[in-house]
Design a protein around this motif. Sequence first.
Motif, PDB file in Angstrom:
ATOM      1  N   VAL A   4       1.688   2.913 -16.997  1.00 14.09           N
ATOM      2  CA  VAL A   4       0.884   1.750 -16.600  1.00 14.09           C
ATOM      3  C   VAL A   4       1.720   0.494 -16.046  1.00 14.09           C
ATOM      4  O   VAL A   4       1.342   0.415 -14.760  1.00 14.09           O
ATOM      5  CB  VAL A   4      -0.083   1.126 -17.667  1.00 14.09           C
ATOM      6  CG1 VAL A   4      -0.897   0.372 -17.211  1.00 14.09           C
ATOM      7  CG2 VAL A   4      -1.001   2.271 -18.260  1.00 14.09           C
ATOM      8  N   ARG A   5       2.713   0.399 -16.604  1.00 18.92           N
ATOM      9  CA  ARG A   5       3.770  -0.714 -16.116  1.00 18.92           C
ATOM     10  C   ARG A   5       4.479  -0.150 -14.583  1.00 18.92           C
ATOM     11  O   ARG A   5       4.340  -1.034 -13.511  1.00 18.92           O
ATOM     12  CB  ARG A   5       4.644  -1.072 -16.979  1.00 18.92           C
ATOM     13  CG  ARG A   5       5.619  -2.230 -16.582  1.00 18.92           C
ATOM     14  CD  ARG A   5       6.640  -2.596 -17.302  1.00 18.92           C
ATOM     15  NE  ARG A   5       6.183  -2.905 -18.617  1.00 18.92           N
ATOM     16  CZ  ARG A   5       6.598  -2.229 -20.037  1.00 18.92           C
ATOM     17  NH1 ARG A   5       7.627  -1.316 -19.735  1.00 18.92           N
ATOM     18  NH2 ARG A   5       6.087  -2.331 -20.996  1.00 18.92           N
ATOM     19  N   THR A   6       4.807   1.109 -14.843  1.00 18.34           N
ATOM     20  CA  THR A   6       5.117   1.730 -13.361  1.00 18.34           C
ATOM     21  C   THR A   6       4.124   1.822 -12.412  1.00 18.34           C
ATOM     22  O   THR A   6       4.288   1.682 -10.799  1.00 18.34           O
ATOM     23  CB  THR A   6       5.938   3.011 -13.741  1.00 18.34           C
ATOM     24  OG1 THR A   6       6.707   2.793 -14.601  1.00 18.34           O
ATOM     25  CG2 THR A   6       6.508   3.391 -12.643  1.00 18.34           C
ATOM     26  N   ILE A   7       3.056   2.121 -12.923  1.00 18.54           N
ATOM     27  CA  ILE A   7       1.919   2.387 -11.713  1.00 18.54           C
ATOM     28  C   ILE A   7       1.623   0.942 -11.015  1.00 18.54           C
ATOM     29  O   ILE A   7       1.418   0.727  -9.851  1.00 18.54           O
ATOM     30  CB  ILE A   7       0.511   2.793 -12.446  1.00 18.54           C
ATOM     31  CG1 ILE A   7       0.808   4.169 -12.676  1.00 18.54           C
ATOM     32  CG2 ILE A   7      -0.620   2.664 -11.287  1.00 18.54           C
ATOM     33  CD1 ILE A   7      -0.215   5.006 -13.232  1.00 18.54           C
ATOM     34  N   ARG A   8       1.527  -0.101 -11.920  1.00 18.56           N
ATOM     35  CA  ARG A   8       1.289  -1.537 -11.364  1.00 18.56           C
ATOM     36  C   ARG A   8       2.196  -2.023 -10.410  1.00 18.56           C
ATOM     37  O   ARG A   8       2.290  -2.708  -9.454  1.00 18.56           O
ATOM     38  CB  ARG A   8       0.919  -2.192 -12.601  1.00 18.56           C
ATOM     39  CG  ARG A   8      -0.482  -2.036 -13.392  1.00 18.56           C
ATOM     40  CD  ARG A   8      -1.026  -3.356 -13.749  1.00 18.56           C
ATOM     41  NE  ARG A   8      -2.295  -3.007 -14.267  1.00 18.56           N
ATOM     42  CZ  ARG A   8      -3.320  -2.746 -13.936  1.00 18.56           C
ATOM     43  NH1 ARG A   8      -3.548  -2.997 -12.660  1.00 18.56           N
ATOM     44  NH2 ARG A   8      -4.525  -2.429 -14.612  1.00 18.56           N
ATOM     45  N   ALA A  34       4.540  -0.331  -8.753  1.00 19.41           N
ATOM     46  CA  ALA A  34       4.708   0.520  -7.564  1.00 19.41           C
ATOM     47  C   ALA A  34       3.460   0.126  -6.646  1.00 19.41           C
ATOM     48  O   ALA A  34       3.691   0.095  -5.426  1.00 19.41           O
ATOM     49  CB  ALA A  34       4.577   2.021  -7.844  1.00 19.41           C
ATOM     50  N   CYS A  35       2.406  -0.159  -7.239  1.00 22.75           N
ATOM     51  CA  CYS A  35       1.190  -0.602  -6.337  1.00 22.75           C
ATOM     52  C   CYS A  35       1.377  -2.215  -5.838  1.00 22.75           C
ATOM     53  O   CYS A  35       0.403  -2.443  -5.134  1.00 22.75           O
ATOM     54  CB  CYS A  35       0.166  -0.118  -6.997  1.00 22.75           C
ATOM     55  SG  CYS A  35      -0.341   1.427  -7.209  1.00 22.75           S
ATOM     56  N   ALA A  68      -1.906   2.180  -3.111  1.00 25.74           N
ATOM     57  CA  ALA A  68      -1.683   3.316  -3.941  1.00 25.74           C
ATOM     58  C   ALA A  68      -0.342   3.834  -3.834  1.00 25.74           C
ATOM     59  O   ALA A  68       0.281   3.787  -3.184  1.00 25.74           O
ATOM     60  CB  ALA A  68      -2.763   4.234  -3.391  1.00 25.74           C
ATOM     61  N   VAL A  69      -0.093   4.787  -4.984  1.00 24.41           N
ATOM     62  CA  VAL A  69       1.001   5.541  -5.130  1.00 24.41           C
ATOM     63  C   VAL A  69       0.615   6.756  -5.573  1.00 24.41           C
ATOM     64  O   VAL A  69      -0.381   7.289  -6.083  1.00 24.41           O
ATOM     65  CB  VAL A  69       1.577   4.848  -6.472  1.00 24.41           C
ATOM     66  CG1 VAL A  69       1.150   5.249  -7.608  1.00 24.41           C
ATOM     67  CG2 VAL A  69       3.353   5.442  -6.507  1.00 24.41           C
ATOM     68  N   SER A  70       1.587   7.726  -4.802  1.00 23.51           N
ATOM     69  CA  SER A  70       1.127   9.204  -4.791  1.00 23.51           C
ATOM     70  C   SER A  70       1.631   9.651  -6.359  1.00 23.51           C
ATOM     71  O   SER A  70       2.763   8.913  -7.101  1.00 23.51           O
ATOM     72  CB  SER A  70       2.211   9.888  -3.933  1.00 23.51           C
ATOM     73  OG  SER A  70       2.326  11.168  -4.216  1.00 23.51           O
ATOM     74  N   GLU A  71       0.959  10.561  -6.883  1.00 18.44           N
ATOM     75  CA  GLU A  71       1.163  10.917  -8.233  1.00 18.44           C
ATOM     76  C   GLU A  71       2.552  11.701  -8.161  1.00 18.44           C
ATOM     77  O   GLU A  71       3.281  11.615  -9.278  1.00 18.44           O
ATOM     78  CB  GLU A  71       0.224  12.343  -8.461  1.00 18.44           C
ATOM     79  CG  GLU A  71       0.103  12.380  -9.991  1.00 18.44           C
ATOM     80  CD  GLU A  71      -1.148  13.387 -10.430  1.00 18.44           C
ATOM     81  OE1 GLU A  71      -0.730  14.553 -11.232  1.00 18.44           O
ATOM     82  OE2 GLU A  71      -2.163  13.024 -10.034  1.00 18.44           O
ATOM     83  N   VAL A  72       2.761  12.322  -7.317  1.00 16.65           N
ATOM     84  CA  VAL A  72       4.332  13.073  -7.395  1.00 16.65           C
ATOM     85  C   VAL A  72       5.530  12.130  -7.188  1.00 16.65           C
ATOM     86  O   VAL A  72       6.378  12.158  -7.990  1.00 16.65           O
ATOM     87  CB  VAL A  72       4.584  14.000  -6.012  1.00 16.65           C
ATOM     88  CG1 VAL A  72       5.868  14.353  -5.849  1.00 16.65           C
ATOM     89  CG2 VAL A  72       3.479  15.013  -5.943  1.00 16.65           C
ATOM     90  N   ILE A 111      -4.739   4.529  -8.055  1.00 19.01           N
ATOM     91  CA  ILE A 111      -4.734   3.394  -7.455  1.00 19.01           C
ATOM     92  C   ILE A 111      -5.336   2.174  -8.535  1.00 19.01           C
ATOM     93  O   ILE A 111      -5.969   2.739  -9.410  1.00 19.01           O
ATOM     94  CB  ILE A 111      -6.187   3.425  -6.586  1.00 19.01           C
ATOM     95  CG1 ILE A 111      -5.833   4.350  -5.379  1.00 19.01           C
ATOM     96  CG2 ILE A 111      -6.348   1.848  -6.042  1.00 19.01           C
ATOM     97  CD1 ILE A 111      -7.094   4.768  -4.671  1.00 19.01           C
ATOM     98  N   PRO A 112      -4.307   1.539  -8.831  1.00 22.89           N
ATOM     99  CA  PRO A 112      -4.784   0.386  -9.909  1.00 22.89           C
ATOM    100  C   PRO A 112      -6.091  -0.363  -9.762  1.00 22.89           C
ATOM    101  O   PRO A 112      -6.269  -0.797  -8.577  1.00 22.89           O
ATOM    102  CB  PRO A 112      -3.505  -0.422 -10.219  1.00 22.89           C
ATOM    103  CG  PRO A 112      -2.883  -0.255  -8.839  1.00 22.89           C
ATOM    104  CD  PRO A 112      -3.365   0.725  -8.125  1.00 22.89           C
TER     105      PRO A 112
END
Length: 159
Positions: free
Chosen positions: A97-101, A103-104, A109-113, A152-153
């Motif tokens: 969750v921290r990495t998604i936030r 990166a965004c 948005a961030v790609s799942e790959v 997308i967070p």
Amino acid sequence: MEAVMISVLGLFALGIICWEAWRERVRASKRIPAEWQAALGRIANEQELGHYRHARQGILQACRRIEHHQDSARLAKHLHVRLAGLLARDPIYTEVVRTIRSACAEEPAVSEVVLCLTLGDYLVEDIRQCMAIAESFGQIRRRDAGADSLVIPRPTPSM
């Protein structure tokens, strides 16, 4: 006069019975059912043993069960809080969750790959499991974009 006293006494007794029944109903609605207590206990035991993947699977199943069974809103919120408390102890979930936030922060948005490559220390299965849980909690949403999925967070989690 005696008939009035007996009627008043009867109404008073009926009022007390109704009040006690209402109190017992309120108390029962505040309790978590035994099946949920057992499920939360199993998840906590799995985490204590270090089996985080099994614990996350149990949490994901519980989230889906809450969504499909539409338990009372109060119970659902309480269960979400308890499940979130268990997730706070999971090192992979918090990192995903921290990495998604982070990166965004630059992109919407961030790609799942890209996310899986960024979190190269973890298995793809673990990352996807964490994303599914975060989606159940309303922390993120996923959108398919061709062959890849975008993550997308959401600014405020909804429960």
